[in-house]
Design an enzyme around this catalytic site. Structure first.
Site, PDB file in Angstrom:
ATOM      1  N   ILE A 107     -40.973 139.239 -24.107  1.00  0.00           N
ATOM      2  CA  ILE A 107     -40.042 138.121 -24.072  1.00  0.00           C
ATOM      3  C   ILE A 107     -40.661 136.820 -24.571  1.00  0.00           C
ATOM      4  O   ILE A 107     -39.972 135.816 -24.686  1.00  0.00           O
ATOM      5  CB  ILE A 107     -39.479 137.894 -22.651  1.00  0.00           C
ATOM      6  CG1 ILE A 107     -40.616 137.626 -21.653  1.00  0.00           C
ATOM      7  CG2 ILE A 107     -38.616 139.057 -22.219  1.00  0.00           C
ATOM      8  CD1 ILE A 107     -40.132 137.250 -20.269  1.00  0.00           C
ATOM      9  N   GLY A 108     -41.961 136.821 -24.858  1.00  0.00           N
ATOM     10  CA  GLY A 108     -42.567 135.595 -25.334  1.00  0.00           C
ATOM     11  C   GLY A 108     -43.987 135.786 -25.799  1.00  0.00           C
ATOM     12  O   GLY A 108     -44.682 136.703 -25.369  1.00  0.00           O
ATOM     13  N   GLY A 153     -51.579 134.452 -24.601  1.00  0.00           N
ATOM     14  CA  GLY A 153     -51.223 135.844 -24.387  1.00  0.00           C
ATOM     15  C   GLY A 153     -49.749 136.119 -24.586  1.00  0.00           C
ATOM     16  O   GLY A 153     -48.939 135.229 -24.831  1.00  0.00           O
ATOM     17  N   ASP A 202     -51.543 121.312 -20.865  1.00  0.00           N
ATOM     18  CA  ASP A 202     -50.518 121.723 -21.826  1.00  0.00           C
ATOM     19  C   ASP A 202     -49.131 121.555 -21.208  1.00  0.00           C
ATOM     20  O   ASP A 202     -48.305 122.457 -21.257  1.00  0.00           O
ATOM     21  CB  ASP A 202     -50.750 123.170 -22.268  1.00  0.00           C
ATOM     22  CG  ASP A 202     -49.997 123.509 -23.562  1.00  0.00           C
ATOM     23  OD1 ASP A 202     -49.648 122.570 -24.297  1.00  0.00           O
ATOM     24  OD2 ASP A 202     -49.751 124.693 -23.820  1.00  0.00           O
ATOM     25  N   VAL A 254     -46.086 137.720 -23.129  1.00  0.00           N
ATOM     26  CA  VAL A 254     -45.400 137.778 -21.841  1.00  0.00           C
ATOM     27  C   VAL A 254     -44.331 138.862 -21.894  1.00  0.00           C
ATOM     28  O   VAL A 254     -43.552 138.924 -22.855  1.00  0.00           O
ATOM     29  CB  VAL A 254     -44.770 136.414 -21.482  1.00  0.00           C
ATOM     30  CG1 VAL A 254     -44.078 136.488 -20.127  1.00  0.00           C
ATOM     31  CG2 VAL A 254     -45.828 135.318 -21.464  1.00  0.00           C
TER      32      VAL A 254
END
Length: 970
Positions: A655-656, A661, A788, A663
């Site tokens: 999903i991402g 990394g 971030d 996800v």
């Protein structure tokens, strides 16, 4: 008989005490307790030292991964114990008053453990010589009166502990034998007392990260033995006292991020300085010429002051110089040529001054340089050829000068360069084809120069390139078709050159492109229909020689002016263009049928190939994960197994993707949804080197990843994403988080799937996210700097309650690492605080800046970087340019927010402006941000006056009760 057997009984009691200690503490990896067996002598136990009589004298168990609660009632029965060292473990719970029974202690180290509660009165420990409680999690008021009897105390380390705010403790001033005083980041306020000068044995005095105000007392000059003086990040005012001239043994001096003023001439007497940090103050006058003769100086940071005159030309030539940062001053003259003479320099940061002359050729061979930033000066001459090929440089920033010459083929060696910024110079010649070998390039900014010739065809091989700015040059030839392979590119600007040929249709396949500007060239042919597939915020093809129809997707008023100056273009819907001739041949219906058949067949074949590819990749991926040996560390009660997680790490669940990394979404059989981040511990691009790095100055400290996960696992806050467990192997790590159903704030505000969020919801998101950051900065045992913060890292649950997420760049502030240094470009463009662009020192105020950008997103609905901002470049500058009149202020507000809420929105905008102050010291803390957001009455605001060159910034106060008064911010 009684006296004869007493020693045996004593040793038997000590054995039992140590075995009790072993049972109370668990250790996971060091095996320190392997020798702690009843059959062995206590003097042979690891970490135990006995005296001549065979009694336990020292317990040295620091940095052993110990977990548990200390049995102090037992330990303090060791009557000969004079050293208890348990620092850098995971001991928790409260320290009870039984500690006061360890009457013979001379050395006590409980630092760097997550203890809780108040620290007890230890006035009975009159023999103490060393006391380490730094980074230990204690709260409340420290029992300063406990120190009065400790006349032999030489080391007192209480820093990085969340004690309540209190004035500088007078009790310390009576400890005449102190040689190390570490009170950093422990909420001390008020003035530094002049009596500090009576502690003449002091070698280290560290008072950074507090609330100290007033002037630095001249009595500090009496501390002739001082080796390190840290006053960073306080509220100090006035001038550097003349008495500092006496500190001739000082090697480390940091008074940065205060409100100090006057000249810095006194540092010219500190001839043994290794590091001098005076940035973010209001110092004026010249840089002492004596600095050029300092034989040990390796670090110099004087940025963001009002300094004038030249730098000493011998600066940095004597020692293994590390870095210089004198940015944002008014310095003049040439760049000192020999700062990399010893071949060790990492950063040359001199941007935004008035330096002149040429770039010294010596830096072309400085292979250790990672940052080379000299933009916004008056430099001239030819750029030394080797500069372009520095092998480990991250940034080459030479913009806004009068530099000449070509970019040389040496750029093939710049394998780690991420940013090439050379705009607004007089550079010329052809762009070398070797630029395509600089594979790490993210931004190429070469606009407003005199480059000629063709654009290298291989430029499309730069797979992570985001921005390509080549406008206002003399480039000719065609646009490389290979640009269609730059899958990460978001901005292409080649305006005002002499490019010819057709626009490549391959550009229509760029998934992230949102700005395309080819205006002012000699391009011909048709506008590719493939461009219609893009979601462009800005397209400008004006003033070329294009012909044929304008694609219907560009026929709206939003693209007015994008195609002017092309007499050969036609349109059936734009009145200002001639009408396109009617089509002949096949009927419209026939053409539609043929198109649909061909398109359908293409899609079917593509889907079949993709399905087979995914099946193969998924099978290989699952097999490789199953082959690894995994270790599970749970931080909550788990309702799932390791295999359930591993089985779900497959492309279909992706999903991402992020810098830290991939996800995956995991649906458990019981209906529970989880998010799993898969992180590889090795990076093929870095030669297989492990990304885990030491987090402490001390050897043996657990690696950065383990320390981070351990800290994040202890976080319990409703506005911070919950970490259930980590599942690690030798090569990988899986972090299992809660799944948030409404995605990220970025998605809701900016993507094609964005949905209307009313102002009440936006406000609640702002408050919740602020509380999450406040907890990280102020509520943890040690402050956590996220580094971030952005809207895509603020996730929303089914009720739109926010969670701070993605700590891939987070840093935990360690007691023995007072200054956070980083040598990589961390964070996200548009959110990065100004100081992070040209310094290695960041703190919580960098997160505050990024959060201010998020508030601006919530208020305006705009992204941090938008094409409409043009020369202002980012949302902060854009908003600052708008706060002149009531009308311009109101134009900032997202039109989707009803007018009735406008005044409330402006209140949040004020807070956002405060958070994004260029001066970190002037930004509020996250605790203050939360208070301001929750404040219902009109708030008192600090207005910002920003000079156009960024060098002269003044602060004034104004009480702003309405939208009209926000116009006072100019």
């Amino acid at each position: 008989m009684f006296c004869f057997y007493l020693p045996c009984w004593v040793k038997s009691d000590e054995l039992q005490i140590l075995l009790n200690l072993k049972s109370a503490l668990n250790e996971s990896s060091t095996n320190v307790f392997d020798s702690w067996e009843s059959a062995n002598s206590v003097c042979s136990f690891n970490g135990i030292t006995c005296n001549a009589q065979g009694s336990v004298k020292e317990i040295e168990l620091s940095n052993q991964n110990l977990v548990g609660v200390l049995p102090l009632d037992s330990i303090c029965k060791l009557q000969s114990l004079d050293k208890l060292s348990l620092g850098f473990n995971s001991l928790h719970g409260e320290i009870t008053e039984e500690l006061g029974n360890c009457l013979n202690l001379q050395y006590l180290d409980l630092g760097n453990n997550p203890f809780t509660g108040l620290f007890p009165d230890i006035s009975s420990l009159a023999k103490l010589q060393s006391l380490y409680l730094n980074g230990s999690g204690f709260s409340g008021i420290f029992p300063w009166n406990s120190l009065q009897n400790m006349t032999d105390l030489a080391v007192l380390s209480l820093g990085d502990t969340p004690f309540d705010r209190a004035p500088f403790p007078d009790q310390i001033l009576k400890l005449k034998k102190l040689n190390w005083l570490y009170l950093a980041n422990c909420s001390i306020e008020g003035k530094i007392p002049p009596a500090i000068g009576d502690l003449t044995e002091l070698i280290e005095l560290e008072l950074q990260y507090n609330y100290l105000s007033g002037e630095i007392p001249m009595e500090i000059g009496k501390l002739h033995k001082l080796w390190q003086l840290e006053l960073y990040n306080n509220e100090l005012t006035g001038k550097l006292p003349v008495g500092l001239r006496n500190l001739t043994k000082l090697e480390f001096f940091d008074a940065s991020a205060n409100n100090l003023e006057g000249d810095i001439a006194v540092v010219g007497s500190m001839k043994n300085l290794i590091s001098l940090q005076l940035f973010e103050n209001r110092f004026s006058g010249g840089v002492p010429p004596e600095l050029g003769e300092f034989k040990k100086l390796v670090n110099l940071s004087l940025y963001t002051n009002l300094l004038t005159g030249p730098l000493p030309q011998k600066l940095g030539s004597w020692a293994e110089f590390n870095y210089i940062d004198v940015s944002e001053n008014f310095l003049t003259g040439p760049i000192p040529p020999d700062m990399c003479k010893k071949g060790t320099m990492r950063a040359l940061l001199m941007l935004q001054n008035n330096f002149s002359g040429e770039i010294p050729a010596t830096y072309a061979s400085c292979t250790t340089l990672k940052r080379f930033r000299i933009s916004n000066n008056s430099l001239s001459g030819i750029v030394p050829a080797g500069i372009w090929g520095l092998p480990i440089v991250d940034i080459i920033d030479i913009a806004y000068n009068q530099l000449e010459g070509p970019i040389t083929s040496y750029i093939t060696n710049a394998k780690q360069m991420g940013i090439l910024s050379a705009e607004y110079n007089r550079l010329s010649g052809e762009l070398p084809g070797e630029i395509s070998e600089a594979k790490s390039l993210v931004r190429i900014e070469l606009n407003d120069n005199q480059f000629s010739g063709k654009i290298p065809h291989g430029i499309g091989e730069l797979k992570i390139l985001s921005n390509l700015n080549l406008q206002n040059n003399k480039l000719s030839g065609s646009i490389p078709d290979s640009l269609g392979s730059s899958v990460s590119i978001s901005c292409i600007n080649m305006a005002d050159n002499v490019l010819s040929g057709e626009i490549p249709s391959s550009l229509g396949s760029l998934p992230t492109l949102n700005t395309l500007n080819f205006s002012g060239n000699q391009l011909s042919g048709k506008i590719p229909e493939s461009l219609s597939l893009l979601k462009l915020n800005l397209v400008d093809l004006s003033y070329n020689k294009l012909t044929g129809p304008i694609p219907k997707s560009f026929s709206s008023e939003a693209y007015n002016g994008s195609f002017t100056g092309n007499p050969g273009l036609c349109s059936s819907s734009i009145r200002t263009f001639k009408q396109c001739p009617s089509d002949s041949g096949l009927s419209k219906d026939a053409r539609t049928i043929i198109f649909c058949v061909v398109l359908g067949a293409t899609i079917l074949l593509a889907c079949l190939g993709f399905f087979l590819y995914v099946r193969r990749v998924e099978k290989d991926h699952r097999r490789s994960l199953k082959d690894e040996s995994w270790n599970v560390k749970s931080f909550h009660v788990l309702s799932f197994s390791e295999d359930e997680i591993l089985d779900s790490i497959k492309p279909g669940n992706l999903i991402g993707k992020g810098g830290s990394g991939h996800v995956y979404k995991v649906m458990l059989p019981n209906g529970v949804e989880l998010a799993v981040k898969h992180i590889r511990k090795t990076d093929s691009h870095s030669g297989g080197k492990s990304w885990s790095t030491s987090f402490s100055k001390h050897a043996g400290k657990e690696n950065e990843f383990d320390a981070e996960v351990r800290t994040l696992s202890s976080i319990r806050h409703v506005n911070v994403v919950k970490l259930y467990c980590s599942i690690t192997s030798e090569d990988s790590c899986l972090l299992v988080y809660e799944y948030l159903h409404n995605g990220s704030l970025w998605d809701r505000l900016h993507t094609s799937n964005k949905m209307e969020i009313d102002w009440d919801t936006r406000y609640e998101i702002a408050v919740g996210a602020a509380k999450g950051l406040e907890y990280l900065h102020h509520g943890c045992e040690r402050p956590v700097i996220h580094r971030d913060v952005k809207s895509s890292n603020i996730l929303l649950d089914e009720f739109f309650k926010p969670r701070i997420a993605d700590f891939g760049l987070a840093k935990i502030v360690q007691a023995n690492v007072a200054k956070d240094s980083t040598h990589v470009i961390a964070g996200t463009h548009g959110y990065i605080a100004p100081e992070y662009g040209f310094t290695c020192k960041v703190n919580e105020k960098s997160d505050v800046y990024s959060f201010g950008v998020v508030l601006m997103e919530l208020v305006s609905g705009k992204r941090p970087i938008e094409p409409e901002f043009r020369d202002n470049k980012d949302i902060v500058s854009w908003i600052c340019s708008k706060i002149n009149t009531k009308e311009s202020v109101l134009s900032i507000v997202d039109p989707r927010i009803p007018e009735v809420f406008r005044e409330d929105v402006i209140k949040v905008l004020r807070i956002a402006i405060l958070c994004t102050n260029r001066q970190p010291a002037q930004r509020p803390t996250m605790r203050t941000v939360v208070q301001m957001l929750e404040e219902s009455q009109p708030c008192k605001l600090v207005g910002i006056v920003i000079g156009k060159q960024g060098g002269d910034r003044k602060i004034k106060e104004a009480t702003l009760d309405s939208t009209e008064k926000l116009g006072l911010l100019v």
